[in-house]
Design a protein around this motif. Structure first.
Motif, PDB file in Angstrom:
ATOM      1  N   ARG A   1       0.997  -1.105  -0.035  1.00 54.56           N
ATOM      2  CA  ARG A   1       0.072   0.078   0.088  1.00 54.56           C
ATOM      3  C   ARG A   1       0.999   1.296   0.130  1.00 54.56           C
ATOM      4  NH1 ARG A   1      -0.029   2.577   4.517  1.00 54.56           N
ATOM      5  NH2 ARG A   1       0.472   1.478   6.621  1.00 54.56           N
ATOM      6  N   ALA A   2       2.350   0.994   0.298  1.00 53.48           N
ATOM      7  CA  ALA A   2       3.113   2.311   0.289  1.00 53.48           C
ATOM      8  C   ALA A   2       4.509   2.093   0.188  1.00 53.48           C
ATOM      9  CB  ALA A   2       2.863   3.043   1.784  1.00 53.48           C
ATOM     10  N   GLU A   3       5.054   2.852  -0.213  1.00 52.11           N
ATOM     11  CA  GLU A   3       6.592   2.812  -0.789  1.00 52.11           C
ATOM     12  C   GLU A   3       7.268   2.309   0.500  1.00 52.11           C
ATOM     13  OE1 GLU A   3       7.769   2.642  -3.464  1.00 52.11           O
ATOM     14  OE2 GLU A   3       6.466   3.276  -4.976  1.00 52.11           O
ATOM     15  N   GLY A   4       7.036   2.841   1.850  1.00 51.35           N
ATOM     16  CA  GLY A   4       7.743   2.127   2.835  1.00 51.35           C
ATOM     17  C   GLY A   4       7.621   0.799   3.154  1.00 51.35           C
ATOM     18  N   GLN A   5       6.778   0.054   2.576  1.00 54.10           N
ATOM     19  CA  GLN A   5       6.580  -1.554   2.641  1.00 54.10           C
ATOM     20  C   GLN A   5       7.418  -2.368   1.523  1.00 54.10           C
ATOM     21  OE1 GLN A   5       2.351  -1.935   2.146  1.00 54.10           O
ATOM     22  NE2 GLN A   5       2.203  -1.928   4.366  1.00 54.10           N
ATOM     23  N   VAL A   6       8.080  -1.509   0.954  1.00 56.77           N
ATOM     24  CA  VAL A   6       9.258  -2.214  -0.298  1.00 56.77           C
ATOM     25  C   VAL A   6      10.229  -3.009   0.518  1.00 56.77           C
ATOM     26  CG1 VAL A   6      10.702  -1.701  -2.111  1.00 56.77           C
ATOM     27  CG2 VAL A   6       8.701  -0.500  -1.956  1.00 56.77           C
ATOM     28  N   ALA A   7      10.689  -2.493   1.411  1.00 59.03           N
ATOM     29  CA  ALA A   7      11.707  -3.401   2.297  1.00 59.03           C
ATOM     30  C   ALA A   7      11.205  -4.655   2.768  1.00 59.03           C
ATOM     31  CB  ALA A   7      12.410  -2.566   3.424  1.00 59.03           C
ATOM     32  N   MET A   8       9.682  -4.664   3.218  1.00 57.99           N
ATOM     33  CA  MET A   8       9.349  -5.838   3.753  1.00 57.99           C
ATOM     34  C   MET A   8       8.874  -6.909   2.507  1.00 57.99           C
ATOM     35  SD  MET A   8       6.290  -4.120   5.909  1.00 57.99           S
ATOM     36  CE  MET A   8       5.647  -5.522   6.705  1.00 57.99           C
TER      37      MET A   8
ATOM     38  N   VAL B   1       0.088 -11.916  -1.263  1.00 58.35           N
ATOM     39  CA  VAL B   1       0.215 -11.503  -0.049  1.00 58.35           C
ATOM     40  C   VAL B   1      -0.205  -9.787  -0.126  1.00 58.35           C
ATOM     41  CG1 VAL B   1       2.025 -10.789   1.962  1.00 58.35           C
ATOM     42  CG2 VAL B   1       2.276 -12.840   0.448  1.00 58.35           C
ATOM     43  N   TRP B   2      -1.252  -9.570   0.901  1.00 56.00           N
ATOM     44  CA  TRP B   2      -1.794  -8.214   0.841  1.00 56.00           C
ATOM     45  C   TRP B   2      -1.276  -7.570   2.229  1.00 56.00           C
ATOM     46  CZ3 TRP B   2      -5.774  -5.827  -2.136  1.00 56.00           C
ATOM     47  CH2 TRP B   2      -6.189  -6.695  -3.304  1.00 56.00           C
ATOM     48  N   LEU B   3      -0.411  -6.582   2.285  1.00 60.40           N
ATOM     49  CA  LEU B   3       0.191  -6.008   3.265  1.00 60.40           C
ATOM     50  C   LEU B   3      -0.846  -5.201   4.014  1.00 60.40           C
ATOM     51  CD1 LEU B   3       3.955  -5.301   2.403  1.00 60.40           C
ATOM     52  CD2 LEU B   3       2.743  -7.463   3.574  1.00 60.40           C
ATOM     53  N   ALA B   4      -0.976  -5.212   5.191  1.00 61.15           N
ATOM     54  CA  ALA B   4      -2.207  -4.387   6.250  1.00 61.15           C
ATOM     55  C   ALA B   4      -1.752  -2.924   5.761  1.00 61.15           C
ATOM     56  CB  ALA B   4      -1.883  -4.875   7.378  1.00 61.15           C
ATOM     57  N   GLU B   5      -2.711  -2.046   6.210  1.00 64.75           N
ATOM     58  CA  GLU B   5      -2.690  -0.655   6.214  1.00 64.75           C
ATOM     59  C   GLU B   5      -1.976  -0.022   7.539  1.00 64.75           C
ATOM     60  OE1 GLU B   5      -6.604   0.880   5.382  1.00 64.75           O
ATOM     61  OE2 GLU B   5      -6.521   0.333   3.302  1.00 64.75           O
TER      62      GLU B   5
ATOM     63  N   VAL C   1       8.236 -15.141  -7.532  1.00 69.01           N
ATOM     64  CA  VAL C   1       7.853 -13.845  -7.252  1.00 69.01           C
ATOM     65  C   VAL C   1       8.197 -12.740  -7.823  1.00 69.01           C
ATOM     66  CG1 VAL C   1       8.016 -12.449  -5.113  1.00 69.01           C
ATOM     67  CG2 VAL C   1       8.453 -14.853  -4.677  1.00 69.01           C
ATOM     68  N   PRO C   2       7.056 -12.366  -8.671  1.00 71.64           N
ATOM     69  CA  PRO C   2       6.944 -11.111  -9.683  1.00 71.64           C
ATOM     70  C   PRO C   2       7.349  -9.815  -8.763  1.00 71.64           C
ATOM     71  CG  PRO C   2       5.149 -12.469  -9.973  1.00 71.64           C
ATOM     72  CD  PRO C   2       5.656 -13.005  -8.503  1.00 71.64           C
ATOM     73  N   PRO C   3       7.480  -8.893  -9.428  1.00 71.97           N
ATOM     74  CA  PRO C   3       7.770  -7.470  -8.812  1.00 71.97           C
ATOM     75  C   PRO C   3       6.310  -7.409  -8.082  1.00 71.97           C
ATOM     76  CG  PRO C   3       8.635  -7.416 -11.302  1.00 71.97           C
ATOM     77  CD  PRO C   3       7.942  -8.839 -10.869  1.00 71.97           C
ATOM     78  N   TYR C   4       6.416  -6.457  -6.665  1.00 77.20           N
ATOM     79  CA  TYR C   4       5.195  -5.953  -6.318  1.00 77.20           C
ATOM     80  C   TYR C   4       4.514  -4.934  -7.034  1.00 77.20           C
ATOM     81  CZ  TYR C   4       7.794  -1.642  -5.322  1.00 77.20           C
ATOM     82  OH  TYR C   4       8.425  -0.338  -5.512  1.00 77.20           O
ATOM     83  N   GLU C   5       3.386  -5.149  -6.515  1.00 79.98           N
ATOM     84  CA  GLU C   5       2.275  -4.030  -6.868  1.00 79.98           C
ATOM     85  C   GLU C   5       1.857  -3.343  -5.908  1.00 79.98           C
ATOM     86  OE1 GLU C   5      -2.073  -3.788  -9.545  1.00 79.98           O
ATOM     87  OE2 GLU C   5      -1.204  -5.869  -8.884  1.00 79.98           O
ATOM     88  N   LEU C   6       2.067  -1.816  -6.321  1.00 81.18           N
ATOM     89  CA  LEU C   6       1.643  -0.669  -5.371  1.00 81.18           C
ATOM     90  C   LEU C   6      -0.020  -0.258  -5.487  1.00 81.18           C
ATOM     91  CD1 LEU C   6       2.361   1.271  -3.170  1.00 81.18           C
ATOM     92  CD2 LEU C   6       3.082   2.964  -4.861  1.00 81.18           C
ATOM     93  N   LEU C   7      -0.835  -0.639  -4.605  1.00 83.65           N
ATOM     94  CA  LEU C   7      -2.253  -0.379  -4.632  1.00 83.65           C
ATOM     95  C   LEU C   7      -2.748   0.881  -3.902  1.00 83.65           C
ATOM     96  CD1 LEU C   7      -3.767  -4.140  -4.293  1.00 83.65           C
ATOM     97  CD2 LEU C   7      -3.317  -2.722  -6.238  1.00 83.65           C
ATOM     98  N   GLY C   8      -1.957   1.166  -2.824  1.00 88.66           N
ATOM     99  CA  GLY C   8      -2.402   2.538  -2.106  1.00 88.66           C
ATOM    100  C   GLY C   8      -3.183   2.025  -1.054  1.00 88.66           C
ATOM    101  N   ARG C   9      -3.689   0.830  -1.004  1.00 90.90           N
ATOM    102  CA  ARG C   9      -4.699   0.388   0.149  1.00 90.90           C
ATOM    103  C   ARG C   9      -4.335  -0.968   0.356  1.00 90.90           C
ATOM    104  NH1 ARG C   9      -8.927  -2.701  -1.514  1.00 90.90           N
ATOM    105  NH2 ARG C   9      -9.256  -3.042  -3.805  1.00 90.90           N
ATOM    106  N   GLY C  10      -5.016  -1.558   1.494  1.00 89.24           N
ATOM    107  CA  GLY C  10      -4.789  -2.732   2.117  1.00 89.24           C
ATOM    108  C   GLY C  10      -5.621  -3.086   3.084  1.00 89.24           C
ATOM    109  N   PRO C  11      -5.955  -4.300   3.582  1.00 86.69           N
ATOM    110  CA  PRO C  11      -6.733  -4.804   4.487  1.00 86.69           C
ATOM    111  C   PRO C  11      -6.279  -4.410   5.938  1.00 86.69           C
ATOM    112  CG  PRO C  11      -5.355  -6.855   3.872  1.00 86.69           C
ATOM    113  CD  PRO C  11      -4.963  -5.442   3.093  1.00 86.69           C
ATOM    114  N   GLY C  12      -7.138  -4.585   6.989  1.00 89.97           N
ATOM    115  CA  GLY C  12      -6.577  -4.153   8.190  1.00 89.97           C
ATOM    116  C   GLY C  12      -5.664  -5.348   8.905  1.00 89.97           C
TER     117      GLY C  12
END
Length: 212
Positions: free
Chosen positions: A128-135, A208-212, A150-161
């Motif tokens: 959801r954010a560039e700050g999660q690229v390290a994860m 894998v959907w990273l949390a907000e 594992v393909p490149p990540y996709e930046l959606l700008g939102r995520g689950p809780g």
């Protein structure tokens, strides 16, 4: 005009009781409407997530096919150049062109040959954010070392809780369960396995959907 006789205590009690029950009925009706509205919102949210997952899958498929088409077009140009060189008697130049093509595009194994490695599955990351690229980098490295694609990540700008590992076929539940431990170790947080049934998804495909 004749005056109405005053209400007796029993009549007053009856009217009060009826009014109370009417109020309760209206209240229950209102709660039922609100409950149905809440269920509708949850259903819409789940449907939206399923559609988003399907759109993401199709995006990945399109990207993969575009890469394949680009490679085919490049090979076609190489073949034309090599043929032109051979027709002109420039054998050395044709050999150089084909040699470079062999370096850039390794030959496919014959159909009868067994592949060196069979990938246990493909795992997409939705952040959801560039700050999660390290994860993403921490987990993608671990997963690739295990053989996962594992393909490149996709930046959606939102995520689950809460961070989710989504799988799309019931038979992939076991694989998802095995991945939870790996993901929790590299992410440093709890991960929930969530089934999102979508027809047509390849086996052992996860998101894998990273949390907000």
């Amino acid at each position: 005009m004749t005056d109405q006789p005053p209400l007796t205590p029993a009549q007053i009690a009856t009217l009060t009781s009826r009014s109370r029950w009417i109020g309760v009925a209206f209240l229950l009706g209102g709660l039922a409407i609100l409950g149905g509205f809440a269920v509708s919102l949850i259903s819409l949210s789940q449907a939206r997530d399923r559609l988003q997952a399907e759109v993401t899958r199709l995006d990945h498929e399109i990207a993969a096919r575009r890469r394949d088409m680009t490679q085919v077009e490049s090979l076609e140009r190489t073949v034309r150049e090599a043929r032109s060189s051979l027709d002109g008697g420039e054998t050395a130049q044709a050999s150089e062109i084909l040699g470079q093509a062999a370096i850039e595009t390794p030959a496919a194994a014959p159909p009868s040959a067994a592949p060196d490695r069979v990938s246990p599955g493909r795992i997409y990351f939705q952040i959801r954010a560039e700050g999660q690229v390290a994860m993403y980098r921490a987990c993608s490295g671990s997963l690739r070392s295990m053989g996962y694609d594992v393909p490149p990540y996709e930046l959606l700008g939102r995520g689950p809780g809460r961070t989710e590992l989504r799988y799309f076929r019931p038979e992939d539940a076991v694989g998802a369960g095995s991945l939870i431990t790996v993901l929790e170790g590299c992410l440093g947080e709890d991960v929930s396995a969530v089934e999102v049934p979508i027809r047509g998804v390849s086996p052992q495909q996860f998101e894998v959907w990273l949390a907000e």
